[in-house]
Scaffold this motif. Sequence first.
Motif, short mmCIF file in Angstrom:
data_model
loop_
_atom_site.label_atom_id
_atom_site.label_comp_id
_atom_site.label_asym_id
_atom_site.label_seq_id
_atom_site.Cartn_x
_atom_site.Cartn_y
_atom_site.Cartn_z
N LEU A 83 -3.24 -2.45 7.82
CA LEU A 83 -2.62 -3.55 8.46
C LEU A 83 -1.31 -4.12 8.21
CD1 LEU A 83 -5.71 -5.77 8.51
CD2 LEU A 83 -4.94 -4.12 10.37
N GLN A 84 -0.79 -3.51 6.84
CA GLN A 84 0.50 -4.10 6.33
C GLN A 84 1.63 -3.00 6.55
OE1 GLN A 84 -1.48 -4.84 2.56
NE2 GLN A 84 -0.16 -6.84 2.46
N VAL A 85 1.06 -1.85 6.98
CA VAL A 85 2.19 -0.85 7.04
C VAL A 85 3.30 -1.24 8.35
CG1 VAL A 85 2.64 1.52 8.22
CG2 VAL A 85 0.55 1.07 6.66
N PRO A 86 3.03 -1.84 9.42
CA PRO A 86 3.94 -2.22 10.21
C PRO A 86 4.91 -3.28 9.82
CG PRO A 86 2.05 -2.07 11.35
CD PRO A 86 1.76 -1.86 10.05
N LEU A 87 4.61 -4.32 8.78
CA LEU A 87 5.27 -5.29 8.38
C LEU A 87 6.41 -4.70 7.58
CD1 LEU A 87 4.02 -8.71 6.98
CD2 LEU A 87 5.34 -7.51 5.89
N LEU A 89 7.37 -1.68 7.09
CA LEU A 89 8.24 -0.50 7.88
C LEU A 89 9.46 -1.40 8.56
CD1 LEU A 89 5.74 2.14 9.29
CD2 LEU A 89 7.51 2.37 7.28
N GLU A 90 9.17 -2.48 9.34
CA GLU A 90 10.16 -3.45 9.99
C GLU A 90 10.89 -4.07 8.98
OE1 GLU A 90 12.03 -4.75 13.24
OE2 GLU A 90 10.47 -3.40 13.35
N TYR A 91 10.36 -4.43 7.89
CA TYR A 91 11.35 -5.12 7.13
C TYR A 91 12.25 -4.24 6.42
CZ TYR A 91 12.77 -7.82 2.78
OH TYR A 91 13.51 -8.29 2.11
N PHE A 92 12.05 -3.02 5.70
CA PHE A 92 12.98 -2.33 5.25
C PHE A 92 13.93 -1.35 6.28
CE2 PHE A 92 10.18 -3.12 1.66
CZ PHE A 92 11.06 -3.47 0.88
N LYS A 93 13.23 -1.47 7.49
CA LYS A 93 13.83 -0.80 8.50
C LYS A 93 15.28 -1.44 8.83
CE LYS A 93 14.02 0.31 13.38
NZ LYS A 93 13.14 0.51 14.73
N TYR A 99 12.47 6.23 4.13
CA TYR A 99 10.98 5.70 3.79
C TYR A 99 10.10 7.11 3.69
CZ TYR A 99 9.19 5.84 8.78
OH TYR A 99 9.06 6.02 9.89
N GLU A 100 9.08 6.98 3.32
CA GLU A 100 8.06 7.98 2.93
C GLU A 100 6.87 7.37 3.23
OE1 GLU A 100 8.10 11.00 3.38
OE2 GLU A 100 10.00 11.74 2.65
N ILE A 101 5.64 7.73 3.71
CA ILE A 101 4.35 7.18 3.62
C ILE A 101 3.61 8.31 2.88
CG2 ILE A 101 2.42 6.51 5.01
CD1 ILE A 101 4.19 6.05 7.42
N LEU A 102 3.22 7.75 1.66
CA LEU A 102 2.28 8.39 0.67
C LEU A 102 1.06 8.11 0.92
CD1 LEU A 102 4.68 8.22 -2.38
CD2 LEU A 102 4.99 9.92 -0.60
N PHE A 127 10.23 3.24 -0.22
CA PHE A 127 11.53 2.91 0.49
C PHE A 127 12.74 2.95 -0.44
CE2 PHE A 127 8.38 0.12 2.54
CZ PHE A 127 8.74 0.54 3.91
N ARG A 128 13.78 3.66 0.03
CA ARG A 128 14.87 3.67 -0.93
C ARG A 128 16.27 3.66 0.13
NH1 ARG A 128 16.16 10.09 -1.87
NH2 ARG A 128 15.17 10.89 -0.45
N GLN A 129 17.15 2.86 -0.55
CA GLN A 129 18.64 2.80 -0.04
C GLN A 129 19.23 4.18 0.05
OE1 GLN A 129 20.03 -0.61 -1.54
NE2 GLN A 129 21.56 -0.99 -0.13
#
Length: 230
Positions: A83-87, A89-93, A99-102, A127-129
């Motif tokens: 449930l938190q994945v979209p939140l 992803l949007e924040y760091f996008k 990003y990677e999803i492990l 997430f990494r800059q």
Amino acid sequence: MQKNKLYNMNCEDGLNLIEDNSVDLVVIDPPYLINLTKVRKPTRFNNYANDILDIKDGFKTEVLDLLVKKMKKINIYIYCSKLQVPLYLEYFKNKNCNYEILTWHKTNPSPLVNNTYLPDTEYVLFFRQKGVKLYGNYHTKAKYFLSGTLQKQKKLYGHPTVKPIDFVERHIINSSKEGDLVLDCFAGSGTTLVACIKNGRDFIGFEKEEKYCKVAEQRIKQAFAERRSC
């Protein structure tokens, strides 16, 4: 703030004491956002339902703003629910991060399959800059990790959401160098902090629950002793 120390305090209070732009890597397992219809009363398959109810609402996204301020560059692993994945992803996008999803795949999940898939997967978002280097090697860079549900560790440490230390060590090896500062502001039973000690990283940890701090402090003490004896 002293390095290689666990502080018994709320994450926001602790973060406000850390110097801006001083942290090399963040590894956190913050409270999950959980669908309560999936959480049942304690059974032999779910002995930690009451503890899970205490962390069902996730955490404030303002904490992410603080974490970004404390990092030299964004370099963060976040354990989370589906449930938190979209939140996240949007924040760091919006911060132009790669990003990677492990995933952590559990080989013995609880058999709750009524109108749903098995609860056999947990997510770790990385997430990494741009410009943040990824280290490690072929053996540490798999995007998935296989293990059991860590019932022995949960019983030993009395914590409902213990994570596999081998997987956490991979995050640290892949995304930091020896002597770098790693932050975990939801330290729980101390898995991230022990992984730092084993791999020669400095750390700062925060945990608001005193009972978990005591467990983590004992694990930290043992890890330092083992490292000195090597």
